[in-house]
Structure formats: C-alpha cells, structure tokens
Write an enzyme that holds these catalytic residues in place. Structure first.
Site, mmCIF file in Angstrom:
data_model
loop_
_atom_site.group_PDB
_atom_site.id
_atom_site.type_symbol
_atom_site.label_atom_id
_atom_site.label_comp_id
_atom_site.label_asym_id
_atom_site.label_seq_id
_atom_site.Cartn_x
_atom_site.Cartn_y
_atom_site.Cartn_z
ATOM 1 N N HIS A 107 24.429 26.077 53.106
ATOM 2 C CA HIS A 107 25.299 27.071 53.759
ATOM 3 C C HIS A 107 26.449 26.431 54.566
ATOM 4 C CE1 HIS A 107 21.983 29.860 52.915
ATOM 5 N NE2 HIS A 107 21.176 29.041 53.556
HETATM 6 O O1 RIB Z 1 21.265 31.809 57.367
HETATM 7 C C1 RIB Z 1 21.684 30.478 57.194
HETATM 8 C C2 RIB Z 1 22.137 29.891 58.490
HETATM 9 O O2 RIB Z 1 21.056 29.919 59.428
HETATM 10 C C3 RIB Z 1 22.531 28.410 58.374
HETATM 11 O O3 RIB Z 1 23.553 28.119 59.295
HETATM 12 C C4 RIB Z 1 21.271 27.687 58.756
HETATM 13 O O4 RIB Z 1 21.522 26.386 59.303
HETATM 14 C C5 RIB Z 1 20.735 28.592 59.825
HETATM 15 O O5 RIB Z 1 21.421 28.281 61.039
#
Ligand code: RIB
Ligand code: CA
Length: 321
Positions: A254
């Site tokens: 992500h």
């Molecule tokens: O939902 C994904 C996010 O939540 C990412 O930033 C992961 O590191 C968590 O923080």
C-alpha cells in the site's frame, strides 16, 4: 529537481517500503519522517522507523507523533475492527503483515525532541517553498498540526494519503484501517483546503506486487533490498491466506504506491476529482464515502480507483538498483 517530501508513517512492513523508496529514489528529497501509532503502538512504530533509517544509513530526522487518535478510542458505539484470520508460514508459525519490532538491530540514534505535530507547524511556517506530505498511517499527527495552525496549508504543495476504500475495505465491513483508526482526524485533513490525492485499497490492491519483484531485489543483494524482499514474501503469504488479490501469490504494498505516484503520476489510473467524506460513528465508522455523481459542486479529493502493477514494480525496483 527532487520533490521535497515529509512522510508520516505507522511503521509496519509497507511503511518501511515507503521510507526506503522515498530515501533511495533520486526524484525524492526526504526531508523528515514522522511516526504515529497505528499498525503497532507508537513506541514500536517509532522504533521500527528508526531501525529502517539505520538499515539505510539515512540522515533524515525522525519526529515521534501521537500515541492515540483524537477521540476514536474514547467512543464506544463503533463497529469493532474485524481481526483478520491468522496466517501461517510453511513451518506452521503464525505470521502477520506487521511484526511488533523488525528483526533489525535496536536503533542507536533516536528521534528528535520535538513532537511531530509541532515539527509540522514549525517547519511549514518557515518553509521557503511548498512541501508534499505523504501520510501512510492514521492522520492524527496532521490533524493536530492543523488544529494548532490551519494556515500551514499555505506551504503544503499536496497531501498524498494512503487510506480509504470504495469497493474494498479491510478493517471492518465499511472501512480501511488508516481511516478507521482515526476517522475524525481523516475528516479534518480531507477538509483542510490542501490539494489531496487519496490512494485507497482499490488502487493498492490492483497495483499488486509479486515474487518476481522480491526475486529482483534479492539479485540486487543489498541489506535494504534483501530486507524488503523478505517483507514482500511474508506479505504475499499473508495475502494468499487472509486477503487474496486478483492475482495469486501477490501482495498489496500500500504505502510505497503513494511515493511511486510522486515519481510517476501515471502509476495511478482512473483518478476522479470528487467529494469524499468520512463517516465517524456507528457501523460505518471510518468509511470513505465517495461522491461519483457528475454534477457535484464541492470537490476535495483526487481519488484513485486503480493502480498500474507493472509501472509500480518497475519504479520500486529501480530505486534499489
Ligand atoms: O490499510 C492499509 C494501511 O494500514 C497501510 O498503510 C498499512 O501500513 C496500515 O497502516
Ligand atoms: Ca501504514
């Protein structure tokens, strides 16, 4: 000219990848990294951030931020977070996306004395040119900075947020984790007046990273590349068992997708300038509500519905080479 960036992280595995991509890529000038609680309690997200800095031999300052959300942990009538099912490695050991502390040496150099929200206000008041903020954890630090001085927006070029989801959620039936963890902070940031680009799960899940990328990193064979390859391989195992993507044996990485967007905006597809609001209570607490209507007047977010997996993988590997 490299783009000046401040990263706000809840270091976890994909946050670590975002820090490394930002630090290693020539097109990014990493000014500072701010830690916030999220994937782990603040003491762990902060220490993990410091350990990644030392893995990189980095010299950027780290500012420790908020240990809890604005009010979200005080409010009871919220949909409880649905714990992901557990995942196991080939030896039957339980594994997860984010270890409490990275298997790296304890950090020697610690964070700065100034708390992250105060750093934001001081730095942005004095900035000679606008800075890009990339927030890949709960938005508490930025929300507190905006409470102290809303005018800091004048020196924010853009806020890139990893968060939210339209067709995809993960924390609850309605919400993605970063927004769910502090929805009031997210709502405040989304309405601060800065240019905002949101990189939701719809984008990060479609910009999937596979074993071909971790294999390329192993061939580079630096400590940072090998550590990142390990992170990717664990994430692939967990995704296969807990959140299977459209392509098997891949993972959503992500947070670094937000950095890749700064390097090449074409890595995000189907970006729609629209109104996005955040639900702050009840069954939809943390939901990002996206207005898809053509006639909407108020627009506050550029919402990316899709990512380009090949472009993302190429940008990511290029930085480590
Ligand atoms: O939902 C994904 C996010 O939540 C990412 O930033 C992961 O590191 C968590 O923080
Ligand atoms: Ca994160």
């Amino acid at each position: 000219m490299a783009r000046k960036v401040i990263l706000d992280v809840d270091t976890g595995s994909d946050d670590a990848c975002a820090i490394m991509l930002a630090y290693l890529h020539k097109d990014i000038d990493l000014i500072a990294v701010c830690s916030v609680k999220g994937n782990q309690p603040l003491k762990n997200t902060n220490e993990n951030t410091l350990r990644i800095r030392e893995l990189l031999g980095g010299d950027f300052p780290v500012y420790k931020g908020c240990a809890s959300g604005l009010v979200s942990d005080l409010i009871t009538p919220r949909m409880p977070r649905t714990r992901n099912v557990d995942a196991y490695d080939e030896n039957g050991n339980k594994i997860s996306f984010h270890k409490e502390l990275f298997d790296l040496p304890e950090s020697v150099k610690k964070e700065e004395d100034v708390p992250a929200p105060v750093f934001y206000v001081d730095y942005l008041r004095r900035a000679k040119e606008p800075v890009t903020l990339v927030a890949v954890g709960p938005l508490t630090n930025l929300a507190v900075a905006l409470l102290i001085d809303p005018d800091i927006v004048k020196n924010i070029e853009e806020i890139v947020i990893m968060g939210g989801g339209h067709h995809i959620t993960n924390a609850t039936i309605a919400a993605e984790f970063n927004i769910y963890d502090d929805p009031e902070a997210a709502q405040r940031v989304l309405h601060c007046g800065a240019k905002i680009t949101m990189v939701p799960l719809d984008a990060t899940h479609s910009a999937y990273i596979g074993k071909d990328t971790s294999q390329k990193l192993r061939k580079i064979n630096t400590p940072a590349a090998n550590f990142t390859a390990d992170l990717i391989d664990v994430r692939i195992l967990v995704h296969n068992q807990c959140q299977p993507l459209e392509v098997p044996d891949t993972c959503a990485l992500h947070d670094p997708l937000c950095i890749a967007y700064l390097i090449d905006p074409d890595v995000l597809k189907d970006v729609f300038f629209c109104n996005v609001e955040v639900s702050t209570s009840g069954i939809t607490a943390g939901q990002t509500i996206v207005d898809n209507r053509a006639h909407q007047e108020y627009r506050n977010v550029r919402f990316a519905y899709r990512g380009d997996p090949q472009k993302f993988a190429d940008i990511f590997v290029e930085a480590f080479e």
